[in-house]
Design an enzyme around this catalytic site. Sequence first.
Site, mmCIF file in Angstrom:
data_model
loop_
_atom_site.group_PDB
_atom_site.id
_atom_site.type_symbol
_atom_site.label_atom_id
_atom_site.label_comp_id
_atom_site.label_asym_id
_atom_site.label_seq_id
_atom_site.Cartn_x
_atom_site.Cartn_y
_atom_site.Cartn_z
ATOM 1 N N CYS A 71 0.125 4.001 2.350
ATOM 2 C CA CYS A 71 0.210 3.531 3.792
ATOM 3 C C CYS A 71 1.739 3.874 4.046
ATOM 4 C CB CYS A 71 0.345 2.143 3.990
ATOM 5 S SG CYS A 71 -1.572 1.365 3.746
ATOM 6 N N CYS B 84 0.916 -1.268 0.131
ATOM 7 C CA CYS B 84 -0.015 -0.119 0.093
ATOM 8 C C CYS B 84 0.749 1.238 0.039
ATOM 9 C CB CYS B 84 -0.835 -0.001 1.263
ATOM 10 S SG CYS B 84 -1.901 1.467 1.348
#
Length: 324
Positions: free
Chosen positions: A82, A79
């Site tokens: 993230c 991700c």
Amino acid sequence: MQPRNMSMSGVVDLAAVKAAQEAKAKAEQARAQAAREGGAGAVSPADLVIDADEATFERDVLQRSAEVPVVIDFWAEWCQPCKQLSPVLERLAVEYNGRFLLAKIDVDANQMLMQQFGVQGIPAVFAVVAGQALPLFQGAAGEAQIRETLDQLVQVAEERFGLTGLTVDPDAEPGGQAPQQAPAAGPHESLLNAAAQALDAGDLGGAAQAYKNVLAEDPGHPEAKLGLAQAELLQRVQGLDPQKVRQEAAEKPSDVQAQIAAADLDLVGGHVQDAFGRLIETVRRTAGEDRDAVRLRLLELFEVVGAEDPRVSEARRALARALF
């Protein structure tokens, strides 16, 4: 960026208030138990960011949430957002110096936790406060917005649950503990806990009396004032036939008691503006003792919702216009 489903002002959902009071009581019990076992102790800055998983979740998140708000960062290695958000949260966890604990959960390795929290996409950030899960935000967010959300979180944790956070010692070894005196309970904690337990048992009269006992010693105590207003409201609607009450209110617009009873039901059902509007209109149509009775009930309902709620401010202005 307001946290979803986190009420930062007046509470209207009485079931949620009851759950919060129960959570606070459980948090107090957990802190007392920790004190008997030697206290939670001080932590190092490195201990403010932890990795949690399904095996450690109850110990590291649920149990710790009785002493400090735990912010959960759901992330994954693949991700990209993230990788932007997580370092900011880690830095802020250290900067906030123990006012919250950051728990990082890898969704690839903890699918069950992801499902239990209803995570639809990552990054997703939640909090657990005294065992209560609160969704904060999903997706990347600016640091200013994150700070605003965290400030609100720690304020709610302290004001509603008495969670003042962890003691951080820069010289402590990671994973170690230094002696720490347990925070002293407030002078009315036993009575407030008794009120929460009475609510849990369905003893509304007992809860109301416990709040009255607090107010007898501290007339301005905000939690007791709110709790008493809510307990008395629930007492009033117990046993009412909603259909009959609403029918009488519709057929008798000048019947003060019918309008007051219908307004109570409106508020318990979450129809705040309907409850306020009904009573303000009744104030306009009445005079003397009838008007005073409606006005006083409206002020009681303001107490239930909370002075900070914008609907209360608006209704106060409307009431003033109706009176003068």
